[in-house]
Design a protein around this motif. Structure first.
Motif, mmCIF file in Angstrom:
data_model
loop_
_atom_site.group_PDB
_atom_site.id
_atom_site.type_symbol
_atom_site.label_atom_id
_atom_site.label_comp_id
_atom_site.label_asym_id
_atom_site.label_seq_id
_atom_site.Cartn_x
_atom_site.Cartn_y
_atom_site.Cartn_z
ATOM 1 N N GLN A 151 -41.936 0.973 13.808
ATOM 2 C CA GLN A 151 -40.795 0.918 14.774
ATOM 3 C C GLN A 151 -40.677 -0.647 15.193
ATOM 4 O O GLN A 151 -41.247 -0.881 15.517
ATOM 5 C CB GLN A 151 -40.948 2.208 15.772
ATOM 6 C CG GLN A 151 -42.408 2.353 16.577
ATOM 7 C CD GLN A 151 -42.380 3.333 17.005
ATOM 8 O OE1 GLN A 151 -42.278 4.450 17.057
ATOM 9 N NE2 GLN A 151 -42.557 3.204 19.013
ATOM 10 N N PHE A 152 -39.287 -0.416 15.507
ATOM 11 C CA PHE A 152 -39.292 -1.685 16.489
ATOM 12 C C PHE A 152 -38.254 -1.757 17.631
ATOM 13 O O PHE A 152 -37.720 -0.443 17.732
ATOM 14 C CB PHE A 152 -38.070 -3.019 15.288
ATOM 15 C CG PHE A 152 -39.249 -2.585 14.000
ATOM 16 C CD1 PHE A 152 -39.245 -4.154 14.032
ATOM 17 C CD2 PHE A 152 -38.292 -1.753 13.145
ATOM 18 C CE1 PHE A 152 -39.801 -4.169 12.327
ATOM 19 C CE2 PHE A 152 -39.309 -2.017 11.631
ATOM 20 C CZ PHE A 152 -39.719 -3.280 11.482
ATOM 21 N N GLU A 153 -38.515 -2.616 18.444
ATOM 22 C CA GLU A 153 -37.856 -1.879 19.804
ATOM 23 C C GLU A 153 -37.239 -3.435 20.418
ATOM 24 O O GLU A 153 -37.594 -4.741 20.022
ATOM 25 C CB GLU A 153 -39.082 -2.339 20.903
ATOM 26 C CG GLU A 153 -38.362 -1.581 22.338
ATOM 27 C CD GLU A 153 -39.308 -0.701 23.259
ATOM 28 O OE1 GLU A 153 -38.993 -0.593 24.140
ATOM 29 O OE2 GLU A 153 -40.385 -0.665 22.948
ATOM 30 N N TYR A 154 -36.311 -3.108 20.543
ATOM 31 C CA TYR A 154 -35.193 -4.058 20.694
ATOM 32 C C TYR A 154 -35.321 -3.568 22.187
ATOM 33 O O TYR A 154 -33.334 -3.147 22.031
ATOM 34 C CB TYR A 154 -34.053 -5.098 19.702
ATOM 35 C CG TYR A 154 -33.425 -6.243 20.209
ATOM 36 C CD1 TYR A 154 -33.317 -7.500 21.039
ATOM 37 C CD2 TYR A 154 -32.121 -6.083 21.005
ATOM 38 C CE1 TYR A 154 -33.468 -8.417 20.930
ATOM 39 C CE2 TYR A 154 -30.834 -6.997 20.949
ATOM 40 C CZ TYR A 154 -31.855 -8.059 21.254
ATOM 41 O OH TYR A 154 -31.228 -9.426 22.003
ATOM 42 N N ARG A 155 -34.373 -4.520 23.005
ATOM 43 C CA ARG A 155 -33.749 -4.030 24.780
ATOM 44 C C ARG A 155 -34.019 -2.269 24.440
ATOM 45 O O ARG A 155 -35.359 -2.090 24.761
ATOM 46 C CB ARG A 155 -32.166 -4.782 24.563
ATOM 47 C CG ARG A 155 -32.261 -5.615 24.758
ATOM 48 C CD ARG A 155 -30.709 -6.339 24.900
ATOM 49 N NE ARG A 155 -30.584 -7.974 24.982
ATOM 50 C CZ ARG A 155 -30.418 -8.670 25.857
ATOM 51 N NH1 ARG A 155 -29.279 -7.895 26.286
ATOM 52 N NH2 ARG A 155 -30.226 -9.968 25.344
ATOM 53 N N TYR A 200 -32.252 5.406 22.161
ATOM 54 C CA TYR A 200 -31.911 5.209 23.416
ATOM 55 C C TYR A 200 -32.211 5.337 24.497
ATOM 56 O O TYR A 200 -32.662 6.299 24.710
ATOM 57 C CB TYR A 200 -30.190 5.254 23.021
ATOM 58 C CG TYR A 200 -29.973 4.283 24.669
ATOM 59 C CD1 TYR A 200 -29.454 2.674 24.787
ATOM 60 C CD2 TYR A 200 -29.799 4.641 25.850
ATOM 61 C CE1 TYR A 200 -28.881 1.765 25.464
ATOM 62 C CE2 TYR A 200 -29.086 4.159 27.194
ATOM 63 C CZ TYR A 200 -28.763 2.562 26.767
ATOM 64 O OH TYR A 200 -28.676 1.830 28.407
ATOM 65 N N ASN A 201 -33.534 4.102 25.185
ATOM 66 C CA ASN A 201 -33.955 4.327 26.494
ATOM 67 C C ASN A 201 -33.289 3.830 27.667
ATOM 68 O O ASN A 201 -32.927 3.040 27.783
ATOM 69 C CB ASN A 201 -34.835 2.878 26.730
ATOM 70 C CG ASN A 201 -36.283 4.128 25.527
ATOM 71 O OD1 ASN A 201 -36.482 4.543 24.956
ATOM 72 N ND2 ASN A 201 -36.248 2.209 24.647
ATOM 73 N N ILE A 202 -33.024 4.717 27.980
ATOM 74 C CA ILE A 202 -32.394 4.886 29.873
ATOM 75 C C ILE A 202 -32.714 4.239 30.849
ATOM 76 O O ILE A 202 -31.897 3.754 31.112
ATOM 77 C CB ILE A 202 -31.612 5.718 29.845
ATOM 78 C CG1 ILE A 202 -32.797 7.372 30.415
ATOM 79 C CG2 ILE A 202 -30.915 7.334 28.697
ATOM 80 C CD1 ILE A 202 -32.221 8.837 31.206
ATOM 81 N N VAL A 203 -33.906 3.943 30.289
ATOM 82 C CA VAL A 203 -34.567 2.951 31.898
ATOM 83 C C VAL A 203 -35.327 1.498 31.293
ATOM 84 O O VAL A 203 -35.406 0.953 31.724
ATOM 85 C CB VAL A 203 -36.087 3.526 32.358
ATOM 86 C CG1 VAL A 203 -35.501 5.360 33.138
ATOM 87 C CG2 VAL A 203 -37.011 4.359 31.110
ATOM 88 N N GLY A 204 -34.452 1.175 30.166
ATOM 89 C CA GLY A 204 -35.469 -0.068 29.963
ATOM 90 C C GLY A 204 -36.091 0.138 28.528
ATOM 91 O O GLY A 204 -36.283 0.457 28.206
ATOM 92 N N ARG A 246 -41.356 -2.663 31.472
ATOM 93 C CA ARG A 246 -42.339 -1.826 31.703
ATOM 94 C C ARG A 246 -43.086 -2.710 32.421
ATOM 95 O O ARG A 246 -43.952 -3.571 32.224
ATOM 96 C CB ARG A 246 -42.844 -1.711 30.718
ATOM 97 C CG ARG A 246 -41.914 -0.044 29.649
ATOM 98 C CD ARG A 246 -42.874 -0.043 28.801
ATOM 99 N NE ARG A 246 -41.846 0.418 27.918
ATOM 100 C CZ ARG A 246 -42.079 0.348 26.330
ATOM 101 N NH1 ARG A 246 -42.670 -0.108 26.045
ATOM 102 N NH2 ARG A 246 -41.124 0.965 25.823
ATOM 103 N N LYS A 247 -44.101 -2.267 33.881
ATOM 104 C CA LYS A 247 -44.657 -3.190 34.422
ATOM 105 C C LYS A 247 -45.735 -3.270 33.812
ATOM 106 O O LYS A 247 -46.103 -2.759 32.725
ATOM 107 C CB LYS A 247 -45.814 -1.531 35.298
ATOM 108 C CG LYS A 247 -44.267 -1.548 36.768
ATOM 109 C CD LYS A 247 -44.962 -0.991 37.244
ATOM 110 C CE LYS A 247 -44.194 -0.904 39.128
ATOM 111 N NZ LYS A 247 -44.769 0.055 39.930
#
Length: 69
Positions: A21-25, A56-60, A65-66
């Protein structure tokens, strides 16, 4: 930046899963394939299924992430 993930997982008495998987924004996309190893493998011939996903991540995304201390 783009985060990339990949791995092979085992679901106990069920399947072996390869996932990339790939994550962008806020978006994540990828695919996985699971190979059946349960008692149903006689019916499936150990063939599994391909899965494509878009999330889609609604929290970013991962940038929000911390960081671990």
């Amino acid at each position: 930046p783009i985060a990339r993930y990949g791995g092979i997982y085992y679901r106990y008495n069920d399947a072996i899963v390869a996932r990339f998987q790939f994550e962008y924004r806020e978006f994540m996309t990828g695919f996985s394939y699971d190979m059946n190893v349960s008692r149903f493998k006689a019916a499936t011939g150990m063939f599994g299924g391909m899965e494509f996903f878009l999330r889609y991540n609604i929290v970013g995304g991962f940038q929000n992430r911390k960081k671990l201390q």
